[in-house]
Motif scaffolding. Structure first.
Motif, PDB file in Angstrom:
ATOM      1  N   ARG A 491      50.018  45.745  40.804  1.00 26.80           N
ATOM      2  CA  ARG A 491      50.535  44.540  41.075  1.00 26.80           C
ATOM      3  C   ARG A 491      49.918  43.240  41.707  1.00 26.80           C
ATOM      4  NH1 ARG A 491      56.773  46.508  42.155  1.00 26.80           N
ATOM      5  NH2 ARG A 491      57.106  44.242  41.428  1.00 26.80           N
ATOM      6  N   PHE A 492      48.834  43.777  42.724  1.00 22.68           N
ATOM      7  CA  PHE A 492      48.327  42.863  43.644  1.00 22.68           C
ATOM      8  C   PHE A 492      46.960  41.913  43.010  1.00 22.68           C
ATOM      9  CE2 PHE A 492      51.647  43.670  46.275  1.00 22.68           C
ATOM     10  CZ  PHE A 492      51.677  42.776  47.255  1.00 22.68           C
ATOM     11  N   TRP A 493      46.293  42.790  42.103  1.00 21.15           N
ATOM     12  CA  TRP A 493      45.079  42.338  41.607  1.00 21.15           C
ATOM     13  C   TRP A 493      45.152  41.428  40.631  1.00 21.15           C
ATOM     14  CZ3 TRP A 493      40.481  43.515  43.885  1.00 21.15           C
ATOM     15  CH2 TRP A 493      40.518  44.516  45.023  1.00 21.15           C
ATOM     16  N   VAL A 494      44.452  40.362  41.065  1.00 17.51           N
ATOM     17  CA  VAL A 494      44.403  39.210  40.323  1.00 17.51           C
ATOM     18  C   VAL A 494      43.033  38.715  39.835  1.00 17.51           C
ATOM     19  CG1 VAL A 494      46.742  38.073  40.760  1.00 17.51           C
ATOM     20  CG2 VAL A 494      44.683  37.446  42.115  1.00 17.51           C
ATOM     21  N   GLY A 499      36.027  36.338  40.099  1.00 23.62           N
ATOM     22  CA  GLY A 499      36.103  37.592  39.727  1.00 23.62           C
ATOM     23  C   GLY A 499      37.511  38.045  40.270  1.00 23.62           C
ATOM     24  N   ALA A 500      37.571  39.272  40.434  1.00 25.51           N
ATOM     25  CA  ALA A 500      38.907  39.763  41.068  1.00 25.51           C
ATOM     26  C   ALA A 500      38.987  39.870  42.466  1.00 25.51           C
ATOM     27  CB  ALA A 500      39.107  41.172  40.606  1.00 25.51           C
ATOM     28  N   PHE A 501      40.422  40.026  42.799  1.00 27.51           N
ATOM     29  CA  PHE A 501      40.555  40.156  44.255  1.00 27.51           C
ATOM     30  C   PHE A 501      42.167  40.265  44.517  1.00 27.51           C
ATOM     31  CE2 PHE A 501      41.158  35.762  43.049  1.00 27.51           C
ATOM     32  CZ  PHE A 501      42.452  35.130  43.984  1.00 27.51           C
ATOM     33  N   PRO A 502      42.723  40.769  45.655  1.00 27.09           N
ATOM     34  CA  PRO A 502      44.130  40.940  45.907  1.00 27.09           C
ATOM     35  C   PRO A 502      44.757  39.835  46.175  1.00 27.09           C
ATOM     36  CG  PRO A 502      42.984  42.530  47.160  1.00 27.09           C
ATOM     37  CD  PRO A 502      41.969  41.517  46.731  1.00 27.09           C
ATOM     38  N   ALA A 503      46.053  39.417  45.644  1.00 26.79           N
ATOM     39  CA  ALA A 503      46.591  38.131  45.832  1.00 26.79           C
ATOM     40  C   ALA A 503      47.300  38.295  47.100  1.00 26.79           C
ATOM     41  CB  ALA A 503      47.955  38.063  44.609  1.00 26.79           C
ATOM     42  N   ILE A 504      47.538  36.961  47.582  1.00 26.24           N
ATOM     43  CA  ILE A 504      48.126  37.017  49.102  1.00 26.24           C
ATOM     44  C   ILE A 504      49.408  37.772  49.131  1.00 26.24           C
ATOM     45  CG2 ILE A 504      49.054  34.751  48.667  1.00 26.24           C
ATOM     46  CD1 ILE A 504      48.638  34.372  51.864  1.00 26.24           C
ATOM     47  N   VAL A 536      34.758  44.830  46.303  1.00 24.16           N
ATOM     48  CA  VAL A 536      35.158  43.817  45.909  1.00 24.16           C
ATOM     49  C   VAL A 536      35.899  42.676  47.238  1.00 24.16           C
ATOM     50  CG1 VAL A 536      37.120  42.195  44.580  1.00 24.16           C
ATOM     51  CG2 VAL A 536      35.834  43.997  43.542  1.00 24.16           C
ATOM     52  N   VAL A 537      36.564  43.264  47.906  1.00 26.15           N
ATOM     53  CA  VAL A 537      37.469  42.562  48.951  1.00 26.15           C
ATOM     54  C   VAL A 537      36.036  42.168  50.063  1.00 26.15           C
ATOM     55  CG1 VAL A 537      38.790  42.772  50.963  1.00 26.15           C
ATOM     56  CG2 VAL A 537      39.699  43.642  48.793  1.00 26.15           C
ATOM     57  N   ALA A 538      35.191  43.132  50.149  1.00 29.36           N
ATOM     58  CA  ALA A 538      33.855  42.871  51.341  1.00 29.36           C
ATOM     59  C   ALA A 538      33.388  41.713  50.692  1.00 29.36           C
ATOM     60  CB  ALA A 538      33.435  44.026  51.494  1.00 29.36           C
ATOM     61  N   ARG A 539      32.944  41.777  49.458  1.00 30.36           N
ATOM     62  CA  ARG A 539      32.145  40.584  49.200  1.00 30.36           C
ATOM     63  C   ARG A 539      32.735  39.518  49.012  1.00 30.36           C
ATOM     64  NH1 ARG A 539      30.966  41.374  44.038  1.00 30.36           N
ATOM     65  NH2 ARG A 539      32.120  43.163  43.344  1.00 30.36           N
ATOM     66  N   ARG A 540      33.979  39.316  48.507  1.00 25.88           N
ATOM     67  CA  ARG A 540      34.777  38.010  48.512  1.00 25.88           C
ATOM     68  C   ARG A 540      34.971  37.412  49.813  1.00 25.88           C
ATOM     69  NH1 ARG A 540      36.957  36.415  43.491  1.00 25.88           N
ATOM     70  NH2 ARG A 540      36.946  34.472  44.517  1.00 25.88           N
ATOM     71  N   LEU A 541      34.883  38.334  51.069  1.00 26.25           N
ATOM     72  CA  LEU A 541      35.187  37.790  52.306  1.00 26.25           C
ATOM     73  C   LEU A 541      33.940  36.727  52.771  1.00 26.25           C
ATOM     74  CD1 LEU A 541      37.098  40.796  54.173  1.00 26.25           C
ATOM     75  CD2 LEU A 541      37.986  38.556  53.410  1.00 26.25           C
ATOM     76  N   VAL A 542      32.757  37.260  52.451  1.00 31.18           N
ATOM     77  CA  VAL A 542      31.618  36.758  52.760  1.00 31.18           C
ATOM     78  C   VAL A 542      30.965  35.557  51.749  1.00 31.18           C
ATOM     79  CG1 VAL A 542      30.930  38.751  54.108  1.00 31.18           C
ATOM     80  CG2 VAL A 542      29.990  38.613  51.944  1.00 31.18           C
ATOM     81  N   GLY A 543      31.983  35.396  50.843  1.00 28.41           N
ATOM     82  CA  GLY A 543      31.480  34.310  49.895  1.00 28.41           C
ATOM     83  C   GLY A 543      31.497  32.644  50.907  1.00 28.41           C
TER      84      GLY A 543
END
Length: 699
Positions: A491-494, A499-504, A536-543
């Motif tokens: 339910r949280f992935w958008v 690309g993909a990431f978890p919604a807040i 995915v989360v690790a890579r999105r955090l350092v964008g």
């Protein structure tokens, strides 16, 4: 307010009264602070306390003195310098330019030393002279008090001055409700000036000598919700020797500030329990979330602080359902005060937000309590102390299912049922914190992403504790956690253009709130993500849209609502970045190194006293982080983020009486030796070679 004399040219502009004189929260980024909780003194950089903004002597939830202006012959001396040896002592140096020998060289100076202890403020005024002839002058203080409640000061609304008793002698006093303040001015003669008082000493300084007078202010509030601890901090002394010279002063300042933020309150059977107050100036009290995160981050130096905090919160654990206070059975509270606290803001319907003295409006403090208990046990907290808290753990786990998941969909969500409490009840608790990428606000009930991670880990590790102490119920909580993990994945992935990431969050209609935020970093290390999700989360955090160079932004720069000085929508919070960093380190991700570099740069830029938050501008655009003018400092979890940073880059992993070290790669700190960290109350020496090989030895 009455004043000693007209001084329009010398009165500073009050930044809390701008925009057509509408009251606003005062700014404090350029103020000087001397602190020993629950007493704090805020002044201008030269030590002077005027009648505007936050400046004043505060004790507990009141500002006592709102005016304390030093004068020589009725004039303010010219400020030269200020320095702080530690957070509870500050010295200000000024020059009365009308005194002394003729010529450009100053020959007379005034040194004002301010020392603060809980319930006590002492100032010493020393006039020294190298002039050829004796210097004759008057040393004066203009003193005023407003006894204003803290929420009023925060809202930018002052109070009229309250006249002191005892004018004409050298002891002044104020009494209101449960608060009493006594100001002793030995040797001074005092006069009334409106509702203020003036104290004057006649001074003669021989050549090459000095003369000192002092002020002593004692403060007591018999109805205070929290007090100063009766004992010294019990955590071990941490010594850092490193080729990277930033680390040692950073850790020293961190632990000094945390020592000064320590408070206490009665727990079970009236026993004093210690905790760290959330932050100065507004939050010097017990906060479930803040005090727990701080205690967790300090586990490498003290399990005693964590256990004391846990016991105190368990003593206050909810027992009934009450919408007015948001209390529910098993729930851990949000904050405690001696009186209600006005948020000085209204919701979308215009209703005022006002919190009761004991308020439970937080969705995450309960799972964080369970996680802190488990972590304290792993760091070596005594078995008997942990075991006594297991009934509270069972109540906390039950709350997650029976009350935290109000609609039974397997997720934790919150809503303010009182109409006057916090509209958002995660750590981002401002009214506009939860936004979609188009800038629109999401409506509650809201299920926050990171809270699902906390709840999952609380259930899993809570089950581990139950097994370790041969208590029933572990299978139930593991099964519940498995269902939560599946629900989260579904339910949280958008997705966005990258690309993909978890919604807040999920909103009241259970639709994902599509917005890339720092919240997702809190999922790392909880176990709720699979390997692909971690990646995915690790890579999105350092964008580049998230990592500013000084930390991880609360909201992506690509979101329509992004603002670098938005409280929860673009700024950087040191504790938030530290939590993300700890998660990256726990997952052994290569992104750990750049995030550590960014956080270290920020902490150093603020001279080791990181504020609550700062602007999210990129490091390339702003070579030093810009202050958020209203940010608290020191803030407990911001200060603790320095120790969390050290733990993360060392790769510390506790397992009861065993500690392992696995430094981050690449290791950029050079040869480093740290002593004073450890498990089970046994400090160890940790050594890391220049190429990042770590080793430890028990003392």
């Amino acid at each position: 307010m009455a004043s000693a004399r007209p001084r329009p040219a010398l009165e500073p502009k009050d930044p809390s009264m701008e925009h057509d004189d509408a009251p606003q929260q005062p700014w404090l980024h350029d103020l000087s602070l001397t602190l020993a909780a629950p007493t704090q003194v805020w002044s201008a950089a030269d030590g002077q306390i005027g009648t505007v903004g936050l400046a004043g002597v505060h004790h507990g939830e009141r500002r006592v003195l709102s005016l304390l202006r030093l004068e020589v012959d009725g004039r303010e001396p010219t400020a030269v310098a200020a320095h702080t040896a530690r957070g509870d002592s500050t010295t200000y140096v000024a020059v009365p330019r009308h005194l002394g020998d003729p010529g450009p060289d100053p020959t007379v100076r005034v040194e004002r030393r301010r020392d603060v202890e809980p319930g006590l403020v002492r100032e010493r005024y020393t006039i020294s002279s190298t002039a050829a002839e004796p210097v004759t002058c008057t040393l004066g203080l203009l003193v005023g008090a407003d006894l204003a409640p803290l929420d009023g000061v925060k809202g930018g609304t002052g109070r009229p001055a309250v006249a002191p008793d005892g004018v004409g002698g050298h002891v002044l006093s104020w009494q209101q409700d449960s608060l009493r303040a006594v100001l002793r001015l030995p040797g001074a003669h005092t006069t009334r000036e409106g509702d203020h008082a003036r104290a004057v000493w006649d001074v003669v300084v021989p050549p090459g000598q000095s003369v000192t007078h002092e002020l002593l202010l004692t403060l007591d509030d018999t109805r205070a919700a929290v007090t100063a601890p009766s004992r010294e901090a019990g955590w071990s002394r941490v010594e850092v020797q490193s080729a990277d010279r930033r680390l040692a002063p950073l850790v020293d300042r961190c632990l000094d500030d945390l020592r000064l933020l320590r408070l206490a309150a009665p727990g079970a059977d009236g026993v004093e329990e210690e905790f760290v107050g959330a932050g100065a100036p507004w939050f010097l009290t017990l906060f479930g979330r803040d005090s727990l995160w701080t205690a967790r981050m300090l586990l490498p130096v003290s399990t005693d602080l964590a256990m004391s905090t846990l016991r105190l919160l368990a003593h206050r654990q909810g027992t009934r359902t009450d919408d007015a206070t948001a209390e529910e059975p098993g729930k851990i509270l949000h904050e405690v005060r001696s009186a209600g606290f006005s948020l000085n803001e209204a919701d979308d319907d215009g209703a005022d937000r006002h919190l009761p003295p004991v308020y439970y409006g937080t969705i995450d403090a309960t799972p964080l309590w369970a996680l802190t208990l488990h972590d304290a046990w792993r760091w070596g907290a005594p078995d008997d102390e942990v075991e006594r808290l297991l009934p509270a753990l069972e109540r906390a786990l039950a709350w997650q299912v029976e009350h935290g998941d109000a609609d039974g969909d397997g997720l934790l969500e919150y809503v303010d049922r009182s109409g006057h409490g916090l509209s958002n009840q995660g750590w981002k608790d401002s009214g506009d914190a939860v936004r979609r990428s188009d800038g629109s606000r999401a409506s509650s009930p809201l299920a926050l992403a990171e809270v699902q991670g906390y709840a999952y880990a609380a259930a899993v590790h809570g089950a581990d504790l139950l097994d370790a102490f041969d208590r029933p119920g572990a299978d139930r909580w593991r099964e519940w956690a498995d269902r939560l993990r599946r629900e989260f994945a579904q339910r949280f992935w958008v997705e966005d253009a990258v690309g993909a990431f978890p919604a807040i969050a999920l909103d009241r209609d259970k639709r994902p709130v599509v917005s890339l935020t720092s919240n997702i970093g809190h999922l790392l290390g909880t176990g709720i993500l699979d390997a692909d999700g971690v990646d995915v989360v690790a890579r999105r955090l350092v964008g580049s849209d998230m990592l500013s160079g000084f930390g991880i932004r609360t909201l992506s720069t690509q979101a329509a609502g992004y603002s670098p000085t938005g409280y929860h929508v673009g700024s950087v919070w040191p504790h938030d970045t530290a939590i993300c960093l700890a998660g990256l380190a726990a997952e052994q991700r290569p992104e750990t190194a750049p995030v550590a570099d960014a956080l270290l740069a920020a902490l150093t830029a603020f001279d080791g006293r990181p504020p609550e938050l700062f602007a999210g501008d990129s490091r390339s655009a702003q070579p030093t982080p810009l202050p958020y003018p209203a940010a608290c400092r020191p803030q407990a979890w911001s200060a603790a983020s320095a120790l969390s940073l050290v733990s993360s880059v060392l790769g510390l992993r506790p397992e009861r009486d065993r500690l392992t070290v696995d430094p981050v790669r690449p290791w950029s700190f050079g040869e480093t030796r740290i002593s004073g960290l450890g498990t089970h109350g046994r400090p160890v020496d940790i050594e890391v070679s220049a190429d990042g090989v770590g080793a430890l030895a028990t003392r």
